[in-house]
Design a protein around this motif. Structure first.
Motif, short mmCIF file in Angstrom:
data_model
loop_
_atom_site.label_atom_id
_atom_site.label_comp_id
_atom_site.label_asym_id
_atom_site.label_seq_id
_atom_site.Cartn_x
_atom_site.Cartn_y
_atom_site.Cartn_z
N PRO A 118 0.88 -1.37 0.15
CA PRO A 118 -0.07 0.01 0.01
C PRO A 118 0.74 1.16 0.16
O PRO A 118 0.44 2.23 -0.95
CB PRO A 118 -0.72 -0.09 1.56
CG PRO A 118 -0.87 -1.69 1.77
CD PRO A 118 0.43 -1.99 1.19
N GLY B 164 1.10 3.78 -3.02
CA GLY B 164 0.85 5.28 -2.96
C GLY B 164 1.86 6.38 -3.27
O GLY B 164 1.86 7.23 -3.97
N TYR C 1 1.95 6.41 -7.13
CA TYR C 1 0.87 6.98 -7.93
C TYR C 1 0.80 8.47 -7.66
O TYR C 1 0.56 9.31 -8.46
CB TYR C 1 -0.40 6.37 -7.01
CG TYR C 1 -1.93 6.68 -7.72
CD1 TYR C 1 -1.90 7.19 -8.89
CD2 TYR C 1 -3.02 5.94 -7.30
CE1 TYR C 1 -2.86 7.56 -9.61
CE2 TYR C 1 -4.06 6.35 -7.81
CZ TYR C 1 -4.20 6.83 -9.11
OH TYR C 1 -5.32 7.00 -9.77
N VAL D 266 -5.05 11.73 -3.84
CA VAL D 266 -3.73 11.86 -4.54
C VAL D 266 -3.64 12.96 -5.42
O VAL D 266 -2.58 13.43 -5.91
CB VAL D 266 -4.01 10.59 -5.42
CG1 VAL D 266 -2.97 10.17 -6.32
CG2 VAL D 266 -4.06 9.38 -4.42
N ALA E 18 -2.94 4.26 4.68
CA ALA E 18 -2.37 3.37 3.79
C ALA E 18 -3.39 2.61 3.11
O ALA E 18 -3.92 1.62 3.80
CB ALA E 18 -1.18 2.59 4.66
N ARG E 19 -3.72 2.80 1.79
CA ARG E 19 -4.78 2.26 1.16
C ARG E 19 -4.47 1.97 -0.11
O ARG E 19 -3.44 2.33 -0.54
CB ARG E 19 -5.82 3.29 1.10
CG ARG E 19 -6.58 3.83 2.35
CD ARG E 19 -7.36 4.90 2.22
NE ARG E 19 -8.73 4.35 1.31
CZ ARG E 19 -9.69 5.23 1.04
NH1 ARG E 19 -9.57 6.65 1.09
NH2 ARG E 19 -10.62 4.86 0.25
N MET E 20 -4.86 0.82 -0.83
CA MET E 20 -4.64 0.36 -2.31
C MET E 20 -6.02 0.66 -2.97
O MET E 20 -7.07 -0.04 -2.62
CB MET E 20 -4.32 -1.07 -2.11
CG MET E 20 -2.95 -1.24 -1.64
SD MET E 20 -2.58 -3.23 -1.84
CE MET E 20 -2.42 -3.14 -3.53
N GLN E 21 -5.92 1.61 -3.93
CA GLN E 21 -6.99 1.84 -4.63
C GLN E 21 -6.62 2.53 -6.04
O GLN E 21 -5.56 3.30 -6.05
CB GLN E 21 -7.91 2.58 -4.05
CG GLN E 21 -7.43 3.82 -3.22
CD GLN E 21 -7.62 5.20 -3.67
OE1 GLN E 21 -8.26 5.43 -4.66
NE2 GLN E 21 -6.92 6.06 -3.28
N MET F 270 -4.13 8.63 -0.07
CA MET F 270 -3.25 7.64 -0.04
C MET F 270 -2.05 8.11 0.69
O MET F 270 -2.06 9.26 0.90
CB MET F 270 -2.96 7.07 -1.19
CG MET F 270 -4.01 6.47 -2.09
SD MET F 270 -3.61 5.64 -3.89
CE MET F 270 -2.46 4.19 -3.25
N THR F 271 -1.27 7.51 1.08
CA THR F 271 0.16 7.87 1.50
C THR F 271 1.26 7.16 0.97
O THR F 271 1.02 6.53 0.07
CB THR F 271 0.00 7.57 3.04
OG1 THR F 271 1.06 8.50 3.76
CG2 THR F 271 0.19 6.42 3.58
N THR F 272 2.26 7.77 1.47
CA THR F 272 3.68 7.13 0.83
C THR F 272 4.67 6.57 1.84
O THR F 272 4.44 6.70 3.29
CB THR F 272 4.27 8.17 0.03
OG1 THR F 272 4.69 9.39 1.17
CG2 THR F 272 3.57 9.05 -0.94
#
Length: 494
Positions: free
Chosen positions: A256, A260, A263, A346, A429-432, A439-441
């Motif tokens: 995740p 991010g 992305y 994002v 912390a996501r997956m999309q 989202m985060t890094t």
């Protein structure tokens, strides 16, 4: 004598050595400089180097060795029951002794007499001098503080005497070595060569030190958490443990965070590359000299703005603007004025980061395009090509290796950004794939895991080093690939 004053005196001795060395060389030449192997300045530099360099090296060695010796001596004087305690407790006691020693130097003789009445009095007297103590000092601490002050004063005195003796002796020996055929230039250039090698080695040694420090702690993390769970895990839930705990419960999935990072970096590059590249083409090929002299510095001002300011700009302006615009568009289409773009998303982080990266792309690309030989432009225009055709078919292909390298290095800058992401994209912390969601890094989570009063014993803290070494490998691969592209395609146009 303070270190700064001592260095100043050594520098004065070196300057004096340079002057007398040059004068002696000129006197030996008798007005005929061709009789000397080197110019008088080299003889003076030789004396100055031997007056300053050994003294500075001895001073550095003393500054490293003296505190170690003093600390060891003071600790040897601890009572046996204190020596039997843990190393951490002994370190705390030594730190308190250091604080007491600093307070002792501020006391008058009468106050020092009252200080030894009892521990409570000592704590009160030192607190009045701006040296607060966490607890009442034990009697042995007061004696150890006296010993520490005495040894520190003696060390400072001997250090100053030793440095001055070495400076004077080194200068005198170098002065006596001056002779018409003495190879002073070779000696001076040899010293400068060693200095240049040392300076160029600093970057390499620093990189090795950074990698070694991160890798050591990352190994401790992977001893507690399997590497395959970290690199291929899809859930980030570290579940912070209390300080000192070694509980490895939690999930440390990298995917995740990596998604991010890539992305948001992709969105930033989609914003920065077209704008920056077109700006570089305009300033190098179309803009007049006056316009270029004004536009280029103004564009590069963006590179000097702190990233936290970009983060505030995203949080206060860009994020709410995109949210309100999406609400208006949703209302016009569906009649429901609910925003489909969140203020932290994002898109927000990528857009603002792209603005920050524009000067990097434009400045590097402008320099690369300007470096294309003028003969290529003139040859294309002479064959009847228009200016736009010349740019598309001649200049850009010739500058392509440098531009690609510049873009990859800009991507490395985007991957390592933190403050803009914290304020503009959140910490979730996501997956999309929806760019309108937060989202985060990797960098944000490194900061999160190292924030607070934590010990480097739990996986919840050590994971920051695993994330750091992963990010280092990613940016290193980007830089290596950039160098490969530059070297591969540059050969076609040289």
């Amino acid at each position: 004598m303070s270190i700064s004053l001592l260095l100043l005196i050594v520098a004065v001795i070196g300057v004096a050595g340079y002057l007398v060395g040059s004068q002696r060389a000129s006197a030996l030449a008798g007005g005929k400089l061709s009789s000397l192997h080197s110019r008088p300045g080299y003889y003076g530099s030789f004396v100055a180097i031997w007056a300053m360099l050994p003294a500075v090296l001895a001073l550095l060695v003393w500054l490293v060795a003296s505190p170690i010796y003093i600390s060891s001596t003071v600790r040897d004087g601890f009572p046996d029951e204190v020596k039997a305690e843990s190393q951490a407790t002994q370190n705390l006691n030594y730190n308190m002794i250091g604080a007491i020693s600093r307070g002792l130097s501020l006391l008058t003789p009468e106050e020092r007499t009252a200080l030894y009445a009892d521990g409570t009095t000592a704590r009160t007297v030192l607190a009045a001098k701006g040296v607060p103590l966490a607890a009442d000092p034990a009697p042995y601490m007061l004696k150890a503080a006296d010993d520490l002050n005495r040894m520190t004063t003696a060390s400072s005195t001997f250090r100053s005497i030793l440095a001055l003796i070495i400076a004077v002796a080194g200068g005198a020996l170098a002065y006596r070595s001056i002779a018409p055929r003495f190879r002073a230039r070779n000696r001076v250039e040899g010293v400068m060569l060693v200095a240049l090698i040392g300076a160029s080695s600093i970057a390499i040694l620093t990189t090795v030190g950074i990698v070694a420090s991160m890798l050591t702690e990352a190994v401790h993390f992977f001893n507690a958490v399997p590497a395959w769970e970290f690199f291929f895990g899809t859930v980030w839930d570290p579940r912070f443990a209390a300080a000192g705990a070694t509980d490895s419960s939690g999930q440390f999935g990298l995917i995740p965070l990596l998604a991010g990072t890539l992305y948001i970096g992709l969105v930033a590059m989609l914003v920065a590359v077209p704008v920056g590249l077109f700006a570089a083409i305009y300033m190098s090929e179309y803009a007049s000299r006056h316009v270029r002299s004004v536009a280029k510095p103004l564009l590069e001002v963006l590179a000097g703005i702190p990233t936290i300011v970009y983060g505030f700009f995203a949080l206060v302006t860009v994020g709410p603007f995109l949210r309100d615009i999406s609400a208006q568009l949703s209302g016009l289409v569906t009649g429901n004025y609910s925003s489909f773009i969140q203020a932290q998303s994002v898109l927000t982080a990528g857009f603002v980061m792209g603005i920050m990266l524009i000067p990097y792309v434009s400045s590097l690309s402008d320099d690369i395009i300007t470096a294309v030989p003028r003969a290529l432009r003139d040859g294309s225009l002479g064959l009847g090509a228009t200016r736009s055709e010349t740019i598309k078919r001649v200049i850009l292909p010739a500058a392509l290796p440098g531009i690609v390298g510049a873009l990859l290095m800009t991507a490395s800058r985007a991957v390592g950004e933190t403050m803009i992401v914290v304020l503009a994209a959140g910490v979730a912390a996501r997956m999309q794939l929806n760019p309108f969601e937060p989202m985060t890094t990797v960098t944000v989570k490194i900061v999160n895991q190292l924030t607070g009063d934590l010990e480097f014993t739990s996986p919840q803290t050590l994971v920051a080093f695993a994330l750091g070494i992963t990010l280092f490998v990613i940016t290193l691969c980007l830089n290596i690939y950039a160098l490969y592209i530059v070297r591969k395609y540059r050969e076609q146009y040289e």
